[in-house]
Motif scaffolding. Structure first.
Motif, short mmCIF file in Angstrom:
data_model
loop_
_atom_site.label_atom_id
_atom_site.label_comp_id
_atom_site.label_asym_id
_atom_site.label_seq_id
_atom_site.Cartn_x
_atom_site.Cartn_y
_atom_site.Cartn_z
N LYS A 70 0.82 -1.21 0.00
CA LYS A 70 0.00 0.00 0.00
C LYS A 70 0.85 1.26 0.00
O LYS A 70 0.39 2.33 -0.35
CB LYS A 70 -0.94 0.01 1.20
N PRO A 81 -1.15 9.03 -0.62
CA PRO A 81 -2.18 9.61 0.27
C PRO A 81 -3.14 8.55 0.80
O PRO A 81 -3.38 7.53 0.16
CB PRO A 81 -2.91 10.61 -0.64
N ASP A 82 -3.71 8.81 1.97
CA ASP A 82 -4.65 7.88 2.59
C ASP A 82 -6.04 7.95 1.97
O ASP A 82 -6.79 6.98 2.02
CB ASP A 82 -4.76 8.17 4.10
N ASN A 83 -6.39 9.10 1.41
CA ASN A 83 -7.73 9.25 0.82
C ASN A 83 -7.80 8.56 -0.55
O ASN A 83 -6.77 8.24 -1.15
CB ASN A 83 -8.10 10.73 0.71
N GLU A 84 -9.01 8.32 -1.01
CA GLU A 84 -9.21 7.67 -2.31
C GLU A 84 -8.71 8.58 -3.44
O GLU A 84 -9.02 9.76 -3.47
CB GLU A 84 -10.70 7.38 -2.53
N GLY A 85 -7.97 7.99 -4.35
CA GLY A 85 -7.50 8.73 -5.52
C GLY A 85 -8.46 8.55 -6.68
O GLY A 85 -9.47 7.85 -6.58
N GLN A 96 -4.73 4.00 -9.07
CA GLN A 96 -5.21 5.23 -8.45
C GLN A 96 -4.13 6.30 -8.58
O GLN A 96 -2.94 5.98 -8.51
CB GLN A 96 -5.47 5.03 -6.96
N TRP A 98 -3.26 10.71 -7.67
CA TRP A 98 -3.57 11.97 -7.02
C TRP A 98 -2.73 13.04 -7.68
O TRP A 98 -1.53 12.85 -7.88
CB TRP A 98 -3.22 11.91 -5.53
N THR A 100 -1.68 17.30 -7.64
CA THR A 100 -1.71 18.55 -6.90
C THR A 100 -1.02 19.63 -7.71
O THR A 100 -0.14 19.33 -8.53
CB THR A 100 -1.00 18.43 -5.54
#
Length: 152
Positions: A70, A81-85, A96, A98, A100
């Motif tokens: 992970k 990142p811990d949030n869903e991508g 997944q 992300w 920025t």
């Protein structure tokens, strides 16, 4: 009384050519690639062209092992990142990612992909940033398996 012998082996990284990687990188300039053997895993990492010159940025890590990961190994000093991508697909399968954009205009992408091939898991971790607004950061969509992965 019996004792179990356990072996812990880590070998120094070996520089490899891009065609020796489990996943072929297309659409971005690479600097150098390495392979390192660990007990149950083989780590590959590729240093990518880096116009930001910040350590830890612009690297693609590939881990072949018994289970999916992970997060990249801690030596690579970035995390997913811990949030869903956002979900996308390439020739390897779903992944997944992300993105920025920093105040300076620098754009970054972090991606995570796990794929089972044969009896092994391939975990891919991407961290790429660029200050060049003309550069494409969607090259992760063009990753594809190398024929060498069939040997694992």
């Amino acid at each position: 009384m019996t004792s179990k012998n356990s072996q812990f082996r880590i070998y120094d990284p070996t520089q490899v050519d891009s065609f020796q990687l489990p996943v072929l990188i297309d659409g971005i300039d690479t600097v150098k690639s390495y392979r390192q053997l660990h007990n149950e895993e083989t780590w590959f990492w590729t240093l990518l062209e880096n116009d930001t010159f910040l350590e830890g940025e612009n690297i693609l890590v590939q881990v072949v092992g018994q289970s999916p990961l992970k997060q990249p190994p801690s030596q690579f000093v970035f995390h997913v990142p811990d949030n869903e991508g956002l979900l996308a697909y390439n020739a390897i399968g779903p992944f997944q990612y992300w993105t920025t954009t920093k105040e300076t205009g620098e754009r970054c992408v972090v991606a995570l992909q796990n794929s089972k091939k044969g009896g092994y898991w391939l975990s891919l971790f991407t961290h790429y940033c660029t200050a060049d607004q003309e550069k494409d950061i969607s090259w992760v969509n063009r990753l594809k398996l190398s024929l060498l992965l069939e040997g694992f």
